[in-house]
Motif scaffolding. Sequence first.
Motif, mmCIF file in Angstrom:
data_model
loop_
_atom_site.group_PDB
_atom_site.id
_atom_site.type_symbol
_atom_site.label_atom_id
_atom_site.label_comp_id
_atom_site.label_asym_id
_atom_site.label_seq_id
_atom_site.Cartn_x
_atom_site.Cartn_y
_atom_site.Cartn_z
ATOM 1 N N SER A 102 1.459 -3.219 12.159
ATOM 2 C CA SER A 102 2.735 -3.822 11.766
ATOM 3 C C SER A 102 2.540 -4.906 10.713
ATOM 4 O O SER A 102 3.492 -5.552 10.293
ATOM 5 C CB SER A 102 3.466 -4.387 12.992
ATOM 6 N N ASP A 103 1.296 -5.126 10.266
ATOM 7 C CA ASP A 103 1.037 -6.087 9.192
ATOM 8 C C ASP A 103 1.612 -5.578 7.876
ATOM 9 O O ASP A 103 1.716 -4.366 7.660
ATOM 10 C CB ASP A 103 -0.471 -6.309 9.012
ATOM 11 N N TYR A 104 1.939 -6.490 6.986
ATOM 12 C CA TYR A 104 2.427 -6.109 5.668
ATOM 13 C C TYR A 104 1.292 -5.510 4.844
ATOM 14 O O TYR A 104 0.146 -5.938 4.935
ATOM 15 C CB TYR A 104 3.025 -7.295 4.932
ATOM 16 N N GLY A 105 1.624 -4.498 4.069
ATOM 17 C CA GLY A 105 0.619 -3.842 3.253
ATOM 18 C C GLY A 105 1.221 -2.739 2.415
ATOM 19 O O GLY A 105 2.438 -2.644 2.264
ATOM 20 N N GLN A 126 -4.604 -9.497 5.234
ATOM 21 C CA GLN A 126 -6.064 -9.643 5.343
ATOM 22 C C GLN A 126 -6.708 -9.586 3.960
ATOM 23 O O GLN A 126 -7.795 -9.044 3.780
ATOM 24 C CB GLN A 126 -6.632 -8.563 6.257
ATOM 25 N N LYS A 127 -5.978 -10.092 2.951
ATOM 26 C CA LYS A 127 -6.477 -10.234 1.580
ATOM 27 C C LYS A 127 -6.955 -8.919 0.970
ATOM 28 O O LYS A 127 -8.000 -8.845 0.346
ATOM 29 C CB LYS A 127 -7.560 -11.288 1.519
#
Length: 147
Positions: A102-105, A126-127
């Motif tokens: 669900s992290d942005y990417g 996470q860069k």
Amino acid sequence: MYCNDRFDRDCQREYTRFGLHGMWAIEPLLKEYGVDLVIWAHDHLYERSFPLYDNKVYNGSTEHPYVNPGAPVHIITGSAGCKEGHAHFQKDPAAWSAFRSSDYGYTRLVAHNKTHVYMEQINVEQKGQVIDSLWLIKNQHKPYDIK
């Protein structure tokens, strides 16, 4: 579309399999025309399925599920962000769910030739780390033989 979002009603309605009011079901067409990869973006998350038809997994093999799979692979790549915040997954994912975040990417796709497609999911929180990748290899394109 196949998805495990806890709050999205479209995940529960299964329009892909059954259509809207019994009409316009997409999944039988994916089978009939041998579609390799189905990319969705409605839901604000990332989720990759195993090869899937009618809620059943049709892996190419146990060791290599995406080499000559027996059904289309579904990817939801709508994780670019949303003013409402992150999406939330159900606690227990369906058996067909291979990876989810669900992290942005964002997703990168490269069609190397007529048999090989490479995809990877980049996590911007996470860069720029690659959090998921997949080679989809299909040596012969034809309708799926699913009973």
